[in-house]
Scaffold this active site. Structure first.
Site, PDB file in Angstrom:
ATOM      1  N   LYS A 293     -11.988-106.918 103.472  1.00 59.52           N
ATOM      2  CA  LYS A 293     -12.080-107.575 104.860  1.00 59.52           C
ATOM      3  C   LYS A 293     -10.940-107.891 105.714  1.00 59.52           C
ATOM      4  CE  LYS A 293     -16.478-109.722 103.796  1.00 59.52           C
ATOM      5  NZ  LYS A 293     -17.255-111.053 103.593  1.00 59.52           N
TER       6      LYS A 293
ATOM      7  N   ASP B 292     -20.150-112.761 109.660  1.00 56.35           N
ATOM      8  CA  ASP B 292     -20.186-113.801 108.414  1.00 56.35           C
ATOM      9  C   ASP B 292     -20.695-115.105 109.012  1.00 56.35           C
ATOM     10  OD1 ASP B 292     -20.436-112.083 106.110  1.00 56.35           O
ATOM     11  OD2 ASP B 292     -18.223-112.121 106.137  1.00 56.35           O
TER      12      ASP B 292
HETATM   13  P1  NAP Z   1     -12.192-114.976  98.002  1.00 58.81           P
HETATM   14  O1  NAP Z   1     -11.445-114.919  99.297  1.00 58.81           O
HETATM   15  O2  NAP Z   1     -11.803-114.164  96.882  1.00 58.81           O
HETATM   16  O3  NAP Z   1     -12.104-116.574  97.715  1.00 58.81           O
HETATM   17  C1  NAP Z   1     -12.430-117.209  96.493  1.00 58.81           C
HETATM   18  C2  NAP Z   1     -12.596-118.696  96.234  1.00 58.81           C
HETATM   19  O4  NAP Z   1     -13.127-118.937  95.095  1.00 58.81           O
HETATM   20  C3  NAP Z   1     -11.195-119.366  96.434  1.00 58.81           C
HETATM   21  O5  NAP Z   1     -11.085-120.481  97.235  1.00 58.81           O
HETATM   22  C4  NAP Z   1     -10.657-119.455  94.956  1.00 58.81           C
HETATM   23  O6  NAP Z   1      -9.898-120.686  94.812  1.00 58.81           O
HETATM   24  C5  NAP Z   1     -12.224-120.094  94.495  1.00 58.81           C
HETATM   25  N1  NAP Z   1     -12.390-119.871  92.855  1.00 58.81           N
HETATM   26  C6  NAP Z   1     -12.358-118.790  92.356  1.00 58.81           C
HETATM   27  N2  NAP Z   1     -12.350-118.801  91.131  1.00 58.81           N
HETATM   28  C7  NAP Z   1     -12.323-120.515  90.933  1.00 58.81           C
HETATM   29  C8  NAP Z   1     -12.435-121.288  89.870  1.00 58.81           C
HETATM   30  N3  NAP Z   1     -12.388-120.761  88.700  1.00 58.81           N
HETATM   31  N4  NAP Z   1     -12.577-122.579  90.166  1.00 58.81           N
HETATM   32  C9  NAP Z   1     -12.098-122.907  91.435  1.00 58.81           C
HETATM   33  N5  NAP Z   1     -12.334-122.154  92.537  1.00 58.81           N
HETATM   34  C10 NAP Z   1     -12.372-120.871  92.169  1.00 58.81           C
HETATM   35  O7  NAP Z   1     -13.897-114.884  98.003  1.00 58.81           O
HETATM   36  P2  NAP Z   1     -14.848-114.860  99.455  1.00 58.81           P
HETATM   37  O8  NAP Z   1     -14.892-113.594 100.233  1.00 58.81           O
HETATM   38  O9  NAP Z   1     -14.194-116.111 100.250  1.00 58.81           O
HETATM   39  O10 NAP Z   1     -16.129-115.180  98.491  1.00 58.81           O
HETATM   40  C11 NAP Z   1     -16.395-116.618  97.931  1.00 58.81           C
HETATM   41  C12 NAP Z   1     -17.995-116.782  97.807  1.00 58.81           C
HETATM   42  O11 NAP Z   1     -18.601-116.683  98.861  1.00 58.81           O
HETATM   43  C13 NAP Z   1     -18.436-115.716  96.624  1.00 58.81           C
HETATM   44  O12 NAP Z   1     -19.174-116.501  95.901  1.00 58.81           O
HETATM   45  C14 NAP Z   1     -19.311-114.719  97.435  1.00 58.81           C
HETATM   46  O13 NAP Z   1     -20.294-114.281  96.675  1.00 58.81           O
HETATM   47  C15 NAP Z   1     -19.752-115.557  98.474  1.00 58.81           C
HETATM   48  N6  NAP Z   1     -20.309-114.935 100.002  1.00 58.81           N
HETATM   49  C16 NAP Z   1     -21.274-114.842 100.293  1.00 58.81           C
HETATM   50  C17 NAP Z   1     -21.700-114.036 101.395  1.00 58.81           C
HETATM   51  C18 NAP Z   1     -23.079-114.108 101.851  1.00 58.81           C
HETATM   52  O14 NAP Z   1     -23.333-113.482 102.806  1.00 58.81           O
HETATM   53  N7  NAP Z   1     -24.019-115.010 101.266  1.00 58.81           N
HETATM   54  C19 NAP Z   1     -20.498-113.526 102.095  1.00 58.81           C
HETATM   55  C20 NAP Z   1     -19.426-113.721 101.778  1.00 58.81           C
HETATM   56  C21 NAP Z   1     -19.160-114.366 100.477  1.00 58.81           C
HETATM   57  P3  NAP Z   1      -8.314-120.504  94.788  1.00 58.81           P
HETATM   58  O15 NAP Z   1      -7.789-120.125  96.257  1.00 58.81           O
HETATM   59  O16 NAP Z   1      -7.754-121.592  94.184  1.00 58.81           O
HETATM   60  O17 NAP Z   1      -8.137-119.172  93.992  1.00 58.81           O
END
Ligand code: NAP
Length: 294
Positions: A73, A109
């Site tokens: 993205k 989003d």
């Molecule tokens: P991303 O950019 O990879 O960000 C991941 C986030 O999760 C970061 O803040 C990371 O913290 C945190 N994290 C990962 N493992 C962790 C752990 N063990 N303990 C605490 N924090 C942890 O991913 P993203 O694209 O933002 O997606 C994040 C979530 O949103 C996902 O669950 C995804 O499925 C969901 N999502 C849903 C939609 C929808 O349409 N419903 C759309 C987009 C995303 P750190 O910075 O500390 O690593």
């Protein structure tokens, strides 16, 4: 039955990795079928090093439009001919339109999230909101909560400096986009377990990976007793449909909403850019729910 693929068919798709479990193909194809559109939607697994080639391929093959998901993205921005103000603000593209040989990047989003909230009867205007996580989803949601008139937004993350960077960058891009006189509400960063900020929140949104995949069964909230009565909890995770966070919030008497609505609405909003009209959300909802239940 699906129509025959022929010379008039148009191809849409998804670029990401992994894509095998994505609900987008069934959701969009169900909508194409219901609207008598002889189009196809194909998920393409693209490795990060192959992204520039994949983008060139979209042009060469005349792919009409795509969605973009993890991990591309942000990396895709410099590869496009044009990036809209909204996508620049968020710093990520999740929808591309191929028009007159040019690839134009959008982000739906944040709007998808706001539509999902509205559908659930939740108004963010004037709310004190806490966003858990500081990745791409958190960027889209925090910026759109501000645009929707939230009174206070806190971004809490395991890695504090990422939350601080997110707040600093979004503050700068909101000011650049809206002008120096734009009134930003208090916008702060903190650690994931910031009890006082969570206790004060009307709306808590999980944008971490906690609750899904290998982290299913884990909650980003150290203690569900921190939720104030009446606070709404939104979990962007949609697989499983009911995460531990949502179960605990419900048990505490709070309204708890899963992330499928955001997925459906970001897809329906992508239709506005591809076809000039919103996608049929009831059909997309039904198709996504059915695929999730399989
Ligand atoms: P991303 O950019 O990879 O960000 C991941 C986030 O999760 C970061 O803040 C990371 O913290 C945190 N994290 C990962 N493992 C962790 C752990 N063990 N303990 C605490 N924090 C942890 O991913 P993203 O694209 O933002 O997606 C994040 C979530 O949103 C996902 O669950 C995804 O499925 C969901 N999502 C849903 C939609 C929808 O349409 N419903 C759309 C987009 C995303 P750190 O910075 O500390 O690593």
């Amino acid at each position: 039955m699906r129509g025959q693929v022929g010379g008039q068919s148009r191809l849409y798709g998804l670029l990401g990795r992994p894509v095998s479990h994505s609900l987008s193909p069934v959701m969009h194809e169900a909508a194409f079928l219901a609207q008598g559109m002889n189009y196809r939607y194909q998920a393409f697994q693209v490795e990060p090093e192959a992204l520039p080639m994949a983008v060139t391929g979209l042009k060469a093959l005349g792919v009409a439009g795509v969605n973009v998901t993890i991990p591309h993205k942000e990396a895709i921005l410099p590869l496009l001919d044009e990036v809209t103000e909204n996508a620049r603000l968020v710093g990520a593209v999740n929808t591309i339109v191929h028009r007159n040989g040019r690839l134009i990047g959008y982000n739906t989003d944040g709007w998808g999230f706001l539509c999902a909230l509205e559908e659930a009867g939740v108004r963010p205007t004037g709310a004190r909101a806490v966003v858990l996580g500081a990745g791409g989803a958190a960027r889209a949601i925090a910026s759109h909560l501000i645009l929707a008139g939230a009174a206070h937004v806190a971004v809490l993350n395991r890695t504090l400096d990422k939350a601080e960077r997110l707040v600093a960058e979004l503050t700068a891009s909101l000011r650049a986009a809206k002008g120096p006189s734009y009134h930003l509400p208090p916008f702060v960063a903190g650690r994931l377990a910031s009890e006082a900020l969570i206790r004060g929140a009307d709306l808590v949104v999980n944008c971490t990976a906690l609750g899904m995949g290998e982290l299913a069964g884990e909650s980003p909230l150290a203690d569900s007793g921190w939720l104030r009565p009446g606070a709404v909890v939104y979990d962007t995770v949609y697989r499983p449909a009911e995460t531990r966070l949502l179960q605990e919030a419900k048990a505490a008497g709070n309204q708890a909403i899963g992330g499928l609505g955001m997925l459906v609405h970001q897809g329906a909003c992508a239709w506005e850019y591809w076809f000039g009209r919103r996608g049929p959300t009831s059909i997309m909802w039904a198709a996504a729910k059915a695929a999730l239940a399989e």
